[in-house]
Scaffold this active site. Structure first.
Site, mmCIF file in Angstrom:
data_model
loop_
_atom_site.group_PDB
_atom_site.id
_atom_site.type_symbol
_atom_site.label_atom_id
_atom_site.label_comp_id
_atom_site.label_asym_id
_atom_site.label_seq_id
_atom_site.Cartn_x
_atom_site.Cartn_y
_atom_site.Cartn_z
ATOM 1 N N ASP A 34 -3.768 -43.673 -21.475
ATOM 2 C CA ASP A 34 -2.875 -42.651 -20.928
ATOM 3 C C ASP A 34 -2.889 -42.856 -19.408
ATOM 4 O OD1 ASP A 34 -1.816 -40.345 -19.755
ATOM 5 O OD2 ASP A 34 -2.469 -39.058 -21.409
ATOM 6 N N ARG A 39 20.194 -40.777 -31.750
ATOM 7 C CA ARG A 39 18.755 -40.706 -32.041
ATOM 8 C C ARG A 39 18.182 -42.117 -32.047
ATOM 9 N NH1 ARG A 39 17.497 -40.941 -36.981
ATOM 10 N NH2 ARG A 39 18.864 -39.279 -37.719
ATOM 11 N N TYR A 46 -7.075 -34.782 -21.834
ATOM 12 C CA TYR A 46 -6.069 -33.762 -21.518
ATOM 13 C C TYR A 46 -6.051 -32.762 -22.686
ATOM 14 C CZ TYR A 46 -1.478 -31.635 -21.060
ATOM 15 O OH TYR A 46 -0.462 -30.733 -20.981
HETATM 16 C C1 LIG Z 1 0.771 -33.533 -19.145
HETATM 17 C C2 LIG Z 1 -0.054 -34.577 -19.771
HETATM 18 C C3 LIG Z 1 0.158 -34.978 -21.116
HETATM 19 C C4 LIG Z 1 1.164 -34.305 -22.022
HETATM 20 O O1 LIG Z 1 2.466 -34.528 -21.620
HETATM 21 P P1 LIG Z 1 3.669 -33.481 -21.851
HETATM 22 O O2 LIG Z 1 4.808 -34.150 -21.157
HETATM 23 O O3 LIG Z 1 3.259 -32.184 -21.226
HETATM 24 O O4 LIG Z 1 3.858 -33.366 -23.325
HETATM 25 C C5 LIG Z 1 -0.625 -36.011 -21.610
HETATM 26 N N1 LIG Z 1 -1.576 -36.601 -20.868
HETATM 27 C C6 LIG Z 1 -1.812 -36.238 -19.590
HETATM 28 C C7 LIG Z 1 -2.885 -36.925 -18.818
HETATM 29 C C8 LIG Z 1 -1.071 -35.214 -19.000
HETATM 30 O O5 LIG Z 1 -1.336 -34.843 -17.743
#
Ligand SMILES: *Cc1c(COP(=O)(O)O)cnc(C)c1O
Length: 387
Positions: free
Chosen positions: A182, A56, A109
């Site tokens: 992001d 972990r 998202y």
């Molecule tokens: C898919 C996605 C997420 C979330 O990610 P997961 O791997 O599904 O938990 C976050 N931000 C964006 C822009 C995404 O496309």
């Protein structure tokens, strides 16, 4: 300069292949093995051989992935998680405390919005939505002394709005907040937010980084050591880590990221050309088009414009649904960023949960994740589906 440091200064493709891992000193293995082990033999109490004590806390396959993605984003340290949302939650708890506030994209998202609205809010973290393509509105949403994070996506989903990362970083920093980007839609090949002033990059590595629709994962890359320590502590304390096999798959994907992204972009450009002149298609939304409101900013901060395209069809929702159901090369499905092309109807699928709110998307909108198949086949497939 160590070999590792030398490599961190080399080109993107070289870093993608080499950063984060040196051939194994005992076996010479060129690729990191999948270290399927939970614990490590100690040479005497506290005598750790390679710095590993429990998986972990750290696992060598995960370490390789974390070093690699940190080098690709030009950050101080990388952290790999079980999913993008696990990465997001860990970041929030590393930086925020109950009573704090964050600014999030008004077209975030869906899973990110749900995390803030249904999970972090109960814990005492407030959030305000703001449009990422309007720096003044983002600035106005900041609460001085309370806002810890300004969270943006660029391009956004599914309308592909563009946020000016450098300008947003300045606004966040003026208020003593961190800028989180992001970077899932662009990937580090097309855009490196930390070099533009962002403090943290978030990835759903499930998408372009992994790139083959065979693994769910997430990552954080941070710019400074102080924050790296906090995130490292929380990664271990919260435990939402990437397993060794998932880490291995994601690292394997990253090695070809540059090649894949260039082909995704080539194909998206051709598909956009085709759609733009089709009589059954209305607006085509792609940041590479000069008519896109974020084009200039995208041109400044992105290498190319990515593989995601949205478009509106004539004939309303019914026609949009038919197009989604008629394609044969494009697979009807959620998610994005894999080698295969996907098509979906945001209003009924990925964005169904925002129907009736300010975030509602047009009913005649279709979103495609353009894959790396033969471009002519993709165009012929769309042509057939639109007729
Ligand atoms: C898919 C996605 C997420 C979330 O990610 P997961 O791997 O599904 O938990 C976050 N931000 C964006 C822009 C995404 O496309």
């Amino acid at each position: 300069m160590s070999e590792q440091q030398h490599r961190s200064k080399s080109g993107f493709e070289t870093r993608a292949i080499h950063a984060g891992y040196e051939p194994d000193p005992t076996t010479g293995a060129v690729i990191p093995p999948i270290y399927a082990t939970s614990t490590y033999k100690q040479d005497g109490v506290g005598g750790l051989r390679g710095g590993y004590e429990y998986s972990r806390s750290a696992n060598p396959t995960r370490t390789a992935l974390e070093g690699n993605i940190a080098a690709l984003e030009e950050g101080e340290r990388g952290f790999a998680f079980a999913s993008g949302l696990a990465a997001e939650d860990t970041l929030v708890r590393s930086v925020c405390r109950p009573g704090d506030h964050v600014v999030i994209p008004d077209d975030a998202y869906g899973g990110t919005f749900r995390l803030f609205d249904k999970v972090e809010k109960v814990w005492g973290l407030d959030h305000s939505p703001a449009p990422v393509d309007d720096v003044e509105k983002v600035a106005a949403a900041i609460r001085p002394g309370e806002t810890r994070l300004v969270w943006v996506e660029t391009p956004t989903n599914p309308l592909l709005n563009i946020g000016d990362i450098a300008a947003l970083a300045a606004v966040a920093h003026d208020a003593g907040a961190l800028l989180v980007v992001d970077n899932t839609f662009a990937s580090p090949y097309l855009q490196q937010p930390l070099t533009l002033g962002a403090d943290v990059v978030v990835h759903s590595t499930t998408k372009y980084c992994g790139g083959h629709s065979d693994v769910v994962g997430g990552a954080l890359v941070v710019k400074d050591l102080d924050l790296a320590e906090k995130v490292g502590f929380h990664q271990n304390a919260m435990g939402a880590v990437a397993g060794p096999f998932d880490s291995w798959l994601t690292l394997r994907g990253l090695k070809t990221l540059a090649l894949r992204m260039d082909r995704h972009c080539d194909n998206a450009e051709k598909v956009v050309d085709f759609l733009s002149s089709h009589p059954q298609v209305g607006d085509v939304i792609y940041p590479g088009l000069e008519t896109h409101p974020g084009h200039e900013v995208a041109q400044r901060q992105m290498r190319r414009y990515g593989g995601m395209v949205s478009f509106r069809v004539t004939g309303g929702e019914q026609h949009a649904l038919e197009v989604c159901e008629r394609t044969e090369v494009f697979t009807l499905g959620e998610s994005l960023g894999g080698v295969e092309s996907l098509i979906e109807h945001p209003g009924r699928m990925t964005h169904a949960s925002v129907a009736g709110t300010d975030l509602e998307v047009p009913a005649d909108l279709v979103r495609i994740s353009v894959g790396i198949e033969t471009a002519d086949d993709l165009i012929a497939d769309l042509e057939r589906a639109l007729d």
